[in-house]
Design a protein around this motif. Structure first.
Motif, short mmCIF file in Angstrom:
data_model
loop_
_atom_site.label_atom_id
_atom_site.label_comp_id
_atom_site.label_asym_id
_atom_site.label_seq_id
_atom_site.Cartn_x
_atom_site.Cartn_y
_atom_site.Cartn_z
N VAL A 218 11.13 2.29 2.59
CA VAL A 218 10.35 2.90 1.67
C VAL A 218 9.33 1.87 1.36
CG1 VAL A 218 9.85 3.41 -0.79
CG2 VAL A 218 11.91 4.29 0.32
N GLY A 219 9.50 0.57 1.35
CA GLY A 219 8.37 -0.43 1.29
C GLY A 219 7.39 -0.31 2.40
N GLY A 220 8.05 -0.06 3.82
CA GLY A 220 7.16 0.07 4.86
C GLY A 220 6.27 1.38 4.84
N VAL A 221 6.88 2.37 4.31
CA VAL A 221 6.02 3.42 3.88
C VAL A 221 4.64 3.20 2.95
CG1 VAL A 221 6.01 5.84 3.08
CG2 VAL A 221 7.84 5.35 4.38
N ALA A 222 5.27 2.37 1.97
CA ALA A 222 3.97 2.26 1.05
C ALA A 222 2.95 1.43 1.89
CB ALA A 222 4.40 1.15 0.10
N LEU A 223 3.21 0.50 2.64
CA LEU A 223 2.25 -0.15 3.65
C LEU A 223 1.57 0.60 4.61
CD1 LEU A 223 0.99 -2.65 4.83
CD2 LEU A 223 2.87 -2.83 6.37
N GLY A 232 -7.69 3.64 8.78
CA GLY A 232 -7.90 5.03 9.28
C GLY A 232 -6.79 5.62 10.09
N PRO A 233 -6.67 7.03 9.56
CA PRO A 233 -5.44 7.70 10.00
C PRO A 233 -4.99 7.32 11.53
CG PRO A 233 -6.95 9.16 9.00
CD PRO A 233 -7.67 7.68 9.17
N GLY A 234 -3.77 7.21 11.48
CA GLY A 234 -3.34 7.00 13.07
C GLY A 234 -3.29 5.32 13.47
N GLU A 235 -4.14 4.76 13.05
CA GLU A 235 -4.26 3.23 13.54
C GLU A 235 -3.13 2.61 13.40
OE1 GLU A 235 -7.08 1.96 15.02
OE2 GLU A 235 -7.71 4.14 14.67
N LEU A 236 -2.24 2.70 12.37
CA LEU A 236 -1.06 1.90 12.31
C LEU A 236 0.33 3.07 12.24
CD1 LEU A 236 0.64 -0.76 12.13
CD2 LEU A 236 0.25 -0.53 9.35
N ALA A 237 1.00 3.02 13.25
CA ALA A 237 2.27 4.06 13.29
C ALA A 237 3.29 3.61 12.25
CB ALA A 237 2.95 3.83 14.55
N LEU A 238 3.90 4.66 11.72
CA LEU A 238 4.97 4.28 10.65
C LEU A 238 6.00 3.48 10.92
CD1 LEU A 238 5.93 4.95 7.97
CD2 LEU A 238 7.21 7.27 8.77
N GLY A 239 6.44 3.46 12.24
CA GLY A 239 7.52 2.75 12.52
C GLY A 239 6.91 1.18 12.77
N GLY A 240 5.82 1.07 13.27
CA GLY A 240 5.01 -0.31 13.18
C GLY A 240 5.14 -0.93 11.61
N ALA A 241 4.69 0.08 10.95
CA ALA A 241 4.47 -0.63 9.41
C ALA A 241 5.88 -0.97 8.89
CB ALA A 241 3.86 0.33 8.55
N ILE A 242 6.67 -0.31 9.18
CA ILE A 242 8.12 -0.46 8.50
C ILE A 242 8.72 -1.91 9.27
CG2 ILE A 242 10.67 0.03 8.52
CD1 ILE A 242 9.55 3.01 8.40
N ALA A 243 8.43 -2.21 10.27
CA ALA A 243 8.92 -3.23 11.06
C ALA A 243 8.10 -4.60 10.38
CB ALA A 243 8.84 -3.01 12.56
N VAL A 244 6.91 -4.30 10.54
CA VAL A 244 6.02 -5.43 9.93
C VAL A 244 6.19 -5.75 8.58
CG1 VAL A 244 3.58 -6.11 9.26
CG2 VAL A 244 4.13 -4.91 11.61
N TRP A 245 6.63 -4.89 7.79
CA TRP A 245 6.92 -5.21 6.17
C TRP A 245 8.05 -5.82 6.34
CZ3 TRP A 245 5.74 -6.43 1.77
CH2 TRP A 245 6.51 -6.24 0.76
N ALA A 246 9.20 -5.27 6.97
CA ALA A 246 10.53 -5.96 6.91
C ALA A 246 10.49 -7.34 7.03
CB ALA A 246 11.47 -5.15 7.57
N ALA A 247 9.73 -7.70 8.29
CA ALA A 247 9.78 -9.10 8.85
C ALA A 247 9.01 -10.01 7.78
CB ALA A 247 9.29 -9.09 10.30
#
Length: 324
Positions: A218-223, A232-247
């Protein structure tokens, strides 16, 4: 005692040094990019995104609270209501902005003790929360970062390879931290693991781990949600945002003395975003905007705890007197 104090001072000094270097990196990124020339902060879409991201992050905090409460109640001999537990956790959440990065945990411990919860249960809640946070964050970072890591391995000349270093560093630091906390002392390890032999505690801990994993997602979804108006839409994938946030969140969390992960989290996030081919100025903007969003989320969560404490009635305990 003196050796323990000296070790704590050294760890705190290392944490401060890491925080200072991270803040210096952020300052360097701001000064060397066109970040100062952007007027994105005046864009209504970005401002709306910040508040929406803060609301989503508050859901993340609610999931973490639920995991903490389940663990506490699985071992405590003194029950406390969901209302009491929520007030303790939510109000103490704001304490993490006090320098040291552990005051919120200490605050929860003493609030529980004031309500009659025994030392073992209160301490177990603190230790288990830390361990489950680290395990859940590592699993989420690996799971959602795996495709990015595979791409980095396939093309190590790409800037994406930096993310491999971030995830690798996360694994090493988390592993070393857990080993230092538990494996160094057999008595501590045995004391920590002994409650797991109770079915009720084990079930609560598994449920709490799942809640922590959900919270990281959920925190990654917020990011990701905030990235849409910023990048911009599509510039950061959802999976990438979740991984970046968790790390990024985890490395900020385990840095001694880093108040709410300040600086460390943003520096890791910026490095990972740049590794994902996001321009430095936009990565800096997103990292700082998300810091604002998470701070607002913490404030909203604490305000919810205060409002519940102030206006929600205390549950009436059923009477044990028999009818005449």
């Amino acid at each position: 005692m003196k050796e323990k104090l000296l070790t704590e001072q050294r760890l705190r000094f290392i944490g401060w040094a890491i925080t200072a270097l991270a803040l210096a990196l952020i300052g360097w990124s701001i000064s060397t990019s066109d970040f100062l020339e952007t007027d994105a902060w005046r864009d209504p879409a970005v401002l709306v995104g910040v508040f929406a991201s803060a609301a989503i992050f508050t859901v993340c905090l609610c999931l973490i609270f639920a995991g903490w409460y389940l663990v506490i109640m699985s071992i405590s001999q003194v029950p406390i209501s969901w209302r009491e537990g929520f007030c303790i956790y939510a109000i103490s959440q704001i304490y993490k902005y006090v320098p040291s990065n552990v005051v919120h945990h200490i605050g929860r411990y003493y609030m529980l003790r004031q309500r009659g919860v025994d030392h073992r249960a209160a301490a177990w809640g603190f230790l288990t929360e830390v361990v489950l946070i680290l395990i859940a964050s590592t699993l989420v970072a690996l799971l959602f970062g795996a495709p990015l890591v595979r791409n980095a391995v396939a093309d190590l000349s790409s800037s994406t390879s930096l993310l491999l270093l971030v995830v690798g560093a996360l694994i090493l630091v988390v592993g070393a931290g857990i080993a230092a906390l538990l494996l160094g002392r057999r008595e501590t390890l045995q004391s920590f693991l002994s409650p797991f032999f109770r079915a009720r505690v084990l079930q609560a801990s598994i449920a709490a781990l799942l809640l922590h994993i959900g919270a990281r997602v959920v925190g990654g979804v917020a990011l990701w949600w905030l990235a849409m108006p910023v990048l911009g839409p599509g510039e950061l994938a959802l999976g990438g945002a979740i991984a970046v946030w968790a790390a990024a969140w985890t490395l900020g969390y385990i840095t001694p003395g880093a108040t709410a992960g300040l600086g460390v989290r943003e520096a890791i996030m910026m490095a990972a975003l740049v590794a994902l081919t996001i321009p430095v100025s936009e990565a800096t903007l997103l990292a700082l905007a998300f810091r604002v969003a998470t701070t607002l989320g913490d404030l909203l969560f604490a305000a919810m705890g205060w409002l519940v404490q102030r206006f929600v009635p205390v549950p009436v305990k059923p009477s044990h007197h028999s009818e005449s």
